[in-house]
Design a protein around this motif. Sequence first.
Motif, mmCIF file in Angstrom:
data_model
loop_
_atom_site.group_PDB
_atom_site.id
_atom_site.type_symbol
_atom_site.label_atom_id
_atom_site.label_comp_id
_atom_site.label_asym_id
_atom_site.label_seq_id
_atom_site.Cartn_x
_atom_site.Cartn_y
_atom_site.Cartn_z
ATOM 1 N N VAL A 26 -6.765 -27.185 -47.120
ATOM 2 C CA VAL A 26 -6.890 -25.766 -47.479
ATOM 3 C C VAL A 26 -5.764 -24.979 -46.810
ATOM 4 C CG1 VAL A 26 -8.295 -23.681 -47.195
ATOM 5 C CG2 VAL A 26 -9.372 -25.819 -47.913
ATOM 6 N N ALA A 27 -5.554 -25.208 -45.519
ATOM 7 C CA ALA A 27 -4.489 -24.499 -44.798
ATOM 8 C C ALA A 27 -3.137 -24.763 -45.449
ATOM 9 C CB ALA A 27 -4.476 -24.925 -43.332
ATOM 10 N N GLY A 28 -2.872 -26.006 -45.805
ATOM 11 C CA GLY A 28 -1.602 -26.347 -46.465
ATOM 12 C C GLY A 28 -1.438 -25.648 -47.796
ATOM 13 N N ILE A 78 0.249 -27.746 -37.877
ATOM 14 C CA ILE A 78 -1.138 -27.311 -38.018
ATOM 15 C C ILE A 78 -2.001 -28.494 -37.604
ATOM 16 C CG2 ILE A 78 -2.982 -26.532 -39.551
ATOM 17 C CD1 ILE A 78 -0.784 -25.485 -41.465
ATOM 18 N N ILE A 79 -2.908 -28.259 -36.677
ATOM 19 C CA ILE A 79 -3.850 -29.282 -36.238
ATOM 20 C C ILE A 79 -5.242 -28.826 -36.644
ATOM 21 C CG2 ILE A 79 -4.880 -30.453 -34.250
ATOM 22 C CD1 ILE A 79 -2.185 -30.004 -32.776
ATOM 23 N N VAL A 112 2.527 -23.889 -33.215
ATOM 24 C CA VAL A 112 1.392 -24.725 -33.589
ATOM 25 C C VAL A 112 0.163 -23.845 -33.798
ATOM 26 C CG1 VAL A 112 0.805 -25.196 -31.157
ATOM 27 C CG2 VAL A 112 0.029 -26.768 -32.951
ATOM 28 N N ALA A 113 -0.625 -24.202 -34.798
ATOM 29 C CA ALA A 113 -1.897 -23.521 -35.053
ATOM 30 C C ALA A 113 -2.998 -24.575 -35.051
ATOM 31 C CB ALA A 113 -1.864 -22.808 -36.399
ATOM 32 N N VAL A 114 -4.106 -24.280 -34.383
ATOM 33 C CA VAL A 114 -5.235 -25.202 -34.321
ATOM 34 C C VAL A 114 -6.418 -24.587 -35.055
ATOM 35 C CG1 VAL A 114 -6.803 -26.481 -32.811
ATOM 36 C CG2 VAL A 114 -4.451 -26.091 -32.100
ATOM 37 N N LYS A 175 -4.083 -16.728 -40.055
ATOM 38 C CA LYS A 175 -3.521 -17.619 -39.032
ATOM 39 C C LYS A 175 -2.277 -18.333 -39.555
ATOM 40 C CE LYS A 175 -4.800 -20.546 -35.289
ATOM 41 N NZ LYS A 175 -5.735 -20.291 -34.242
ATOM 42 N N ILE A 176 -2.342 -18.810 -40.782
ATOM 43 C CA ILE A 176 -1.203 -19.520 -41.379
ATOM 44 C C ILE A 176 -0.010 -18.584 -41.537
ATOM 45 C CG2 ILE A 176 -0.426 -20.699 -43.476
ATOM 46 C CD1 ILE A 176 -2.339 -22.274 -41.456
#
Length: 185
Positions: A26-28, A78-79, A112-114, A175-176
């Motif tokens: 989803v984030a991608g 992205i983690i 980086v985003a977690v 966030k993204i």
Amino acid sequence: MEKNKTIIGLCGSLRKGSYNEMLLKVAGSLLPDDVHFEIVRYDDIPVYNEDHDTPTVTERPASVTKFRELLATADAFIIASPEYNYSIPGGLKNAIDWASRGKDSPLMHKPVAVLGATQGLWGTVRMQTAFLPVFTFLNMNPVLQPEVLVAQAQNKFDESGNLNDEMTISIIKKKIDKLVSASRV
């Protein structure tokens, strides 16, 4: 459109049907069109052993070399991960340990985003907090806000892996967007 940035996704869960892999996808999908997104797996990486990662060793294990080369292409990460025993899952931490070593670490100085999803009520706040010392040591630039803590994930994804919670999608998008901005600096 030419892709001028690359963001690599890492999932803390290696199981089939992982809510965190769904969350990562989803984030991608929320990234701008000019950003290349790739999820990199690490399930073939051996347990970290410094005997195989010293200046006298001519090469690291092939799976580690390939993993590090893929990470080196990233402008940001992205983690998405569950929380195991109030912390980072061991497999993910092991992969990061392999990638963090040496002056040529592909993680150093990158944004980086977690994110995290769980079937429980607490989200993944402890896992995300456990990453802070790792990011500090690697001089990474973590996007801390907004926090993406997807609790009761089994109620927020459909059978096809689609996230059906608009508020959560909106928070992920924010966030993204911040991660993409940090990667363009």
